[in-house]
Design a protein around this motif. Structure first.
Motif, PDB file in Angstrom:
ATOM      1  N   UNK A  71       0.848  -1.198   0.000  1.00 12.19           N
ATOM      2  CA  UNK A  71       0.000   0.000   0.000  1.00 12.19           C
ATOM      3  C   UNK A  71       0.879   1.242   0.000  1.00 12.19           C
ATOM      4  N   UNK A  72       0.472   2.240  -0.778  1.00  9.62           N
ATOM      5  CA  UNK A  72       1.176   3.515  -0.813  1.00  9.62           C
ATOM      6  C   UNK A  72       0.622   4.438   0.271  1.00  9.62           C
ATOM      7  N   UNK A  73       1.403   5.442   0.635  1.00 10.45           N
ATOM      8  CA  UNK A  73       0.978   6.400   1.651  1.00 10.45           C
ATOM      9  C   UNK A  73      -0.296   7.115   1.210  1.00 10.45           C
ATOM     10  N   UNK A  74      -1.242   7.266   2.135  1.00 13.56           N
ATOM     11  CA  UNK A  74      -2.518   7.953   1.924  1.00 13.56           C
ATOM     12  C   UNK A  74      -3.333   7.321   0.792  1.00 13.56           C
ATOM     13  N   UNK A  75      -3.175   6.017   0.595  1.00 13.11           N
ATOM     14  CA  UNK A  75      -3.967   5.310  -0.409  1.00 13.11           C
ATOM     15  C   UNK A  75      -5.198   4.676   0.237  1.00 13.11           C
ATOM     16  N   UNK A  76      -6.135   4.273  -0.596  1.00 18.12           N
ATOM     17  CA  UNK A  76      -7.352   3.637  -0.100  1.00 18.12           C
ATOM     18  C   UNK A  76      -7.028   2.307   0.583  1.00 18.12           C
ATOM     19  N   UNK A  77      -6.024   1.594   0.045  1.00 15.34           N
ATOM     20  CA  UNK A  77      -5.628   0.309   0.629  1.00 15.34           C
ATOM     21  C   UNK A  77      -5.032   0.495   2.028  1.00 15.34           C
ATOM     22  N   UNK A  78      -4.214   1.550   2.186  1.00 13.85           N
ATOM     23  CA  UNK A  78      -3.608   1.792   3.490  1.00 13.85           C
ATOM     24  C   UNK A  78      -4.646   2.223   4.517  1.00 13.85           C
ATOM     25  N   UNK A  79      -5.641   3.017   4.101  1.00 12.75           N
ATOM     26  CA  UNK A  79      -6.693   3.430   5.027  1.00 12.75           C
ATOM     27  C   UNK A  79      -7.514   2.228   5.481  1.00 12.75           C
ATOM     28  N   UNK A  80      -7.802   1.318   4.545  1.00 15.80           N
ATOM     29  CA  UNK A  80      -8.533   0.099   4.902  1.00 15.80           C
ATOM     30  C   UNK A  80      -7.730  -0.739   5.890  1.00 15.80           C
ATOM     31  N   UNK A  81      -6.420  -0.851   5.637  1.00 14.31           N
ATOM     32  CA  UNK A  81      -5.552  -1.612   6.540  1.00 14.31           C
ATOM     33  C   UNK A  81      -5.543  -1.003   7.942  1.00 14.31           C
ATOM     34  N   UNK A  82      -5.451   0.328   8.030  1.00 16.06           N
ATOM     35  CA  UNK A  82      -5.398   0.993   9.338  1.00 16.06           C
ATOM     36  C   UNK A  82      -6.708   0.807  10.112  1.00 16.06           C
ATOM     37  N   UNK A  83      -7.824   0.895   9.412  1.00 18.55           N
ATOM     38  CA  UNK A  83      -9.121   0.735  10.088  1.00 18.55           C
ATOM     39  C   UNK A  83      -9.305  -0.695  10.564  1.00 18.55           C
ATOM     40  N   UNK A  84      -8.821  -1.670   9.776  1.00 16.58           N
ATOM     41  CA  UNK A  84      -8.964  -3.075  10.177  1.00 16.58           C
ATOM     42  C   UNK A  84      -8.142  -3.401  11.416  1.00 16.58           C
ATOM     43  N   UNK A  85      -7.048  -2.669  11.628  1.00  8.69           N
ATOM     44  CA  UNK A  85      -6.250  -2.894  12.836  1.00  8.69           C
ATOM     45  C   UNK A  85      -7.003  -2.511  14.104  1.00  8.69           C
ATOM     46  N   UNK A  86      -8.069  -1.699  13.957  1.00 10.61           N
ATOM     47  CA  UNK A  86      -8.895  -1.276  15.097  1.00 10.61           C
ATOM     48  C   UNK A  86     -10.227  -2.007  15.118  1.00 10.61           C
ATOM     49  N   UNK A  87     -10.267  -3.178  14.497  1.00  7.71           N
ATOM     50  CA  UNK A  87     -11.533  -3.888  14.338  1.00  7.71           C
ATOM     51  C   UNK A  87     -12.180  -4.230  15.673  1.00  7.71           C
ATOM     52  N   UNK A  88     -11.377  -4.627  16.669  1.00 13.06           N
ATOM     53  CA  UNK A  88     -11.944  -4.973  17.982  1.00 13.06           C
ATOM     54  C   UNK A  88     -12.492  -3.737  18.690  1.00 13.06           C
ATOM     55  N   UNK A  89     -11.826  -2.587  18.535  1.00 15.80           N
ATOM     56  CA  UNK A  89     -12.295  -1.348  19.177  1.00 15.80           C
ATOM     57  C   UNK A  89     -13.590  -0.851  18.540  1.00 15.80           C
ATOM     58  N   UNK A  90     -13.684  -0.973  17.222  1.00 17.65           N
ATOM     59  CA  UNK A  90     -14.824  -0.409  16.521  1.00 17.65           C
ATOM     60  C   UNK A  90     -16.092  -1.235  16.703  1.00 17.65           C
ATOM     61  N   UNK A  91     -15.997  -2.367  17.382  1.00 17.26           N
ATOM     62  CA  UNK A  91     -17.204  -3.124  17.712  1.00 17.26           C
ATOM     63  C   UNK A  91     -18.010  -2.429  18.799  1.00 17.26           C
ATOM     64  N   UNK A  92     -17.349  -1.571  19.593  1.00 17.25           N
ATOM     65  CA  UNK A  92     -18.032  -0.870  20.689  1.00 17.25           C
ATOM     66  C   UNK A  92     -18.760   0.369  20.200  1.00 17.25           C
ATOM     67  N   UNK A  93     -18.330   0.925  19.067  1.00 17.83           N
ATOM     68  CA  UNK A  93     -18.923   2.165  18.546  1.00 17.83           C
ATOM     69  C   UNK A  93     -19.269   1.951  17.068  1.00 17.83           C
ATOM     70  N   UNK A  94     -19.894   2.968  16.488  1.00 18.06           N
ATOM     71  CA  UNK A  94     -20.242   2.926  15.059  1.00 18.06           C
ATOM     72  C   UNK A  94     -19.360   3.917  14.306  1.00 18.06           C
ATOM     73  N   UNK A  95     -18.615   3.385  13.325  1.00 13.27           N
ATOM     74  CA  UNK A  95     -17.710   4.233  12.550  1.00 13.27           C
ATOM     75  C   UNK A  95     -18.501   5.004  11.504  1.00 13.27           C
ATOM     76  N   UNK A  96     -18.289   6.311  11.480  1.00  9.07           N
ATOM     77  CA  UNK A  96     -18.992   7.185  10.536  1.00  9.07           C
ATOM     78  C   UNK A  96     -18.063   7.600   9.397  1.00  9.07           C
ATOM     79  N   UNK A  97     -16.831   7.978   9.729  1.00  9.07           N
ATOM     80  CA  UNK A  97     -15.911   8.483   8.700  1.00  9.07           C
ATOM     81  C   UNK A  97     -14.477   8.240   9.155  1.00  9.07           C
TER      82      UNK A  97
END
Length: 506
Positions: A71-97
């Motif tokens: 993944x390149x810096x500030x790419x869609x793939x890198x953003x998806x990867x970063x959000x998936x690393x917080x998958x356990x945390x985001x179960x407690x809340x609803x991600x909007x953006x």
């Protein structure tokens, strides 16, 4: 009538905040947003700092447990990867953006701003933004680690060979490989005598590359493996795989004498035919009857015949007279007209030849043509000897020659260029081999200019070294074939984006 009706004005009720007492719209918590945020923090317990593994060599990131994602810096793939690393945390809340916050590329930090929602007191929904900082920790992936330890370490190799005296086929294959990015996983490419070797770090990549070659050329392949190491405790075996791929020696513009069995299976075609096109099928044309047939890969390797004469044996002829004897035929997008021609070899005007040619639509008196001299050729072909009583023509013309007109433009740059693979050259042959390769590459470029069908599947790029003032003379009235500027404009943006990354060959 509806306009005369009495409408009761509606007003929105307000209540006082139970904490600060300001007027606000009613909500289930009876608190304003400021007081509600001071009382409840929905980001509490969510991680604000995350460490990620980054491979600096191939610019990929580790997706636990063992998957590396490029993944390149500030790419869609890198953003998806970063959000998936917080998958356990985001179960407690609803991600909007989610969006990046700019950081210095060399800071080893990636910041992502997340906007989340959560239900709080008495069913009120609170929205809040917070920043997560990802710290990059450099750690090479498995493939890069193996490559750094031994750059020549490969698992699978593809040995591509063609038993002919020229490399025109490999120049064309090189452009197809570049366009389809078929050798993207090759760790090394080496030029060899009569072929090219491709080395891969994974067997599956080599298998995929062999399948690609089978789709663009008539090939046959076989493979073998060699045991490198064996661990008896874990019962693990390490092999090196070798794929041998041989391309048919039949090339475009070759003159072929078909074996009797093949000629019969094709409806008594020939037996003297010209190869007009080579893909995964071989296109054959009878220059005397204008019949066209196709041989697929299996049909060819079942009989495995060779050319009677190749492009290296073409002779230049002067055309003195042309008489058209048939209307124009269109075969597979190519036009042909049968004509009687009076020609003589450029090197010897002592003998005139009266022949029939299929090039009546492009030849006129005064032109020059390239053809095969069967009158002076000494051909020892086994298949030709099987046809008793066969009367050979004195010459067979293959294409129109522009060599005399090209002398005027010799040394001038072309308005287009081609890419080339990052290949290790075979320097053991010396300078004579380099000059031969340059000559063959120049012939390949001329073939591209003369044959639009040949360059249909290739990518041609604008030559920045070409002077803009000369652009007007790309198609001068010289009757000299050239590449239209429209074909370069289609690839203009792609060329500028990749010009700094890929090497170019003029």
């Amino acid at each position: 009538m509806a306009s005369d009706m009495f409408v009761v004005p509606q007003t929105r009720g307000t209540v006082l905040c139970c904490k600060c007492g300001i007027s606000m719209a009613p909500n289930p918590a009876n608190m304003c947003v400021t007081c509600l945020r001071s009382e409840v923090d929905i980001t509490e317990g969510l991680r604000k700092h995350v460490t990620i593994m980054h491979c600096p060599d191939c610019d990929s990131y580790l997706q636990p447990p063992r998957t590396w994602i490029k993944a390149q810096l500030e790419s869609k793939e890198l953003l998806t990867f970063c959000v998936k690393r917080l998958e356990t945390d985001l179960k407690k809340v609803r991600l909007v953006n989610a969006e990046f916050i700019w950081t210095e590329p060399h800071s080893k930090r990636i910041k992502v701003k997340l906007k989340v929602q959560k239900e709080v007191l008495n069913g009120a929904i609170l929205e809040q933004s917070y920043v997560v900082e990802y710290v990059q920790q450099d750690n090479m992936c498995d493939s890069c680690t193996r490559f750094q330890a031994n750059p020549d370490q490969w698992v699978a190799s593809v040995q591509l060979r063609q038993r002919v005296s020229h490399r025109r086929t490999f120049f064309y294959l090189e452009q197809l490989i570049l366009k389809h990015d078929a050798a993207a996983h090759a760790i090394k490419i080496k030029q060899m005598d009569q072929g090219i070797d491709f080395f891969f770090a994974n067997r599956s990549h080599a298998v995929k590359f062999v399948e690609f070659l089978g789709k663009v050329a008539p090939t046959k392949s076989r493979h073998d493996k060699q045991l490198v190491s064996h661990d008896p405790k874990s019962n693990n075996y390490n092999y090196k795989y070798t794929f041998s791929v041989e391309i048919s020696p039949i090339c475009r513009e070759d003159l072929i004498c078909l074996p009797p069995k093949v000629a019969t299976s094709l409806g008594n075609l020939g037996p003297l035919v010209i190869c007009t096109k080579v893909t995964n099928n071989i296109t054959l044309l009878d220059p005397f009857t204008l019949r066209q047939c196709f041989l697929d890969t299996d049909q060819y390797w079942r009989h495995s015949f060779k050319s009677l004469l190749g492009s290296r044996q073409l002779v230049e002829y002067d055309v003195f007279n042309i008489e058209v004897v048939s209307p124009e035929y269109n075969l597979g997008g190519s036009k042909y007209v049968m004509a009687d021609a009076e020609v003589a070899r450029v090197s010897d005007y002592g003998k005139l030849f009266y022949i029939r040619t299929h090039l009546g639509h492009i030849l006129k008196p005064g032109d020059r043509a390239l053809g095969y001299d069967l009158y002076g050729a000494n051909s020892n072909d086994i298949e030709l000897d099987k046809y008793r009583g066969l009367v050979l023509p004195e010459a067979i013309l293959i294409k129109k020659s522009y060599e005399e007109k090209r002398q005027k433009k010799r040394g001038k740059p072309r308005p287009w260029k081609l890419k080339s693979l990052d290949m290790e050259l075979d320097e053991s042959k010396g300078r004579a081999n380099e000059q031969k390769l340059d000559t063959e590459y120049e012939e390949f470029l001329r073939d591209l200019e003369e044959n639009p069908e040949l360059r249909f599947n290739l990518s041609l790029y604008r030559n920045k070294d070409y002077q803009p003032s000369e652009m007007v003379s790309v198609s001068d009235g010289d009757d000299l074939p050239s590449v239209p500027l429209e074909e370069l404009l289609a690839d203009l943006e792609l060329s500028e984006q990749e010009d700094g990354e890929d090497s170019m060959r003029e």
